[in-house]
Enzyme design. Sequence first.
Site, mmCIF file in Angstrom:
data_model
loop_
_atom_site.group_PDB
_atom_site.id
_atom_site.type_symbol
_atom_site.label_atom_id
_atom_site.label_comp_id
_atom_site.label_asym_id
_atom_site.label_seq_id
_atom_site.Cartn_x
_atom_site.Cartn_y
_atom_site.Cartn_z
ATOM 1 N N VAL A 69 0.805 -1.217 0.000
ATOM 2 C CA VAL A 69 0.000 0.000 0.000
ATOM 3 C C VAL A 69 0.842 1.272 0.000
ATOM 4 C CG1 VAL A 69 -2.080 -1.003 1.014
ATOM 5 C CG2 VAL A 69 -0.234 -0.189 2.519
ATOM 6 N N ASN A 95 -6.532 -0.013 6.954
ATOM 7 C CA ASN A 95 -6.151 -0.584 8.239
ATOM 8 C C ASN A 95 -4.663 -0.930 8.344
ATOM 9 O OD1 ASN A 95 -7.009 -2.026 10.871
ATOM 10 N ND2 ASN A 95 -5.899 -3.602 9.754
ATOM 11 N N TYR A 162 5.162 6.860 15.539
ATOM 12 C CA TYR A 162 3.826 6.256 15.489
ATOM 13 C C TYR A 162 2.759 7.283 15.834
ATOM 14 C CZ TYR A 162 -0.034 3.026 16.415
ATOM 15 O OH TYR A 162 -1.245 2.383 16.392
ATOM 16 N N LYS A 166 -0.229 8.692 13.253
ATOM 17 C CA LYS A 166 -1.649 8.510 13.528
ATOM 18 C C LYS A 166 -2.379 9.844 13.671
ATOM 19 C CE LYS A 166 -1.790 4.055 13.279
ATOM 20 N NZ LYS A 166 -2.543 3.403 12.183
#
Length: 258
Positions: A69, A95, A162, A166
């Site tokens: 992806v 996801n 991370y 997000k």
Amino acid sequence: MSLLEKFSLLGKVTIVTGAAMGLGKAMATALAEAGSHIVIADMNLEAARKTAAEIEAMGVTTLPVHVDVTDEDQVNRMVETVINTFGQIDSLFNNAGIALHIPVEEMPYSSWLNMMNVNLNSVFLVSKAVGQVMIRQKKGTIINTSSMSGIIVNMPQAQCAYNTSKAGVIMLTKSLASEWAPHHIRVNTIAPGYMKTELTKPYFEGNSEMVRQWMELTPMKRPGNPDELGGLAVYLASEASSFVTGSVFVVDGGYSVW
């Protein structure tokens, strides 16, 4: 249309990235239970085929697809394959993601870039490719997996890359929701807390000090189970959430309230 009918995904087509295992598999299963045909998009084609076979036994059609992806060409080919197979894309569930615990001062720049590519840039690439289809269709729903880490800083582990990735997913979600509302495309994000999946299971079974702190900071004193997100996934993909877009749904056992 009755309330229960609004939750039905019968005859719909949903792409779920990172769906071969973990949260992605749980979400794909929940959406299939509501009637949607499922595209299992994953780097691990063997695992994707196994998951596809399990879900297909529920009476829907599944399509396992190998895709990186973070590669725009592969993403575009995946979307083309889905359209050639089903003729439509009703929902997308972004996801795929990774986690990394490295202090800033020790983090190689390559690790930072990889985190952004997998967790954030992939959401842009897949949403763009699928969004073009949905714009032509004049309808669609997109659900992104972000994290409570996009709105708080976790402790005791160091995970700035991370957290930042997000937070980016959350703002991308809001931006896409704004841009694509005129095309009748809704975009929302689920922000899970600590979930017990195949990837995190060793942490919880090891009963480490880090996990002890996680649970102490969680009002419900336990991790979530992947299937506890399924109802929300179905809601966001269905007509039951027809006036919901640009929203962040935090599912963290209360962690972010303290």
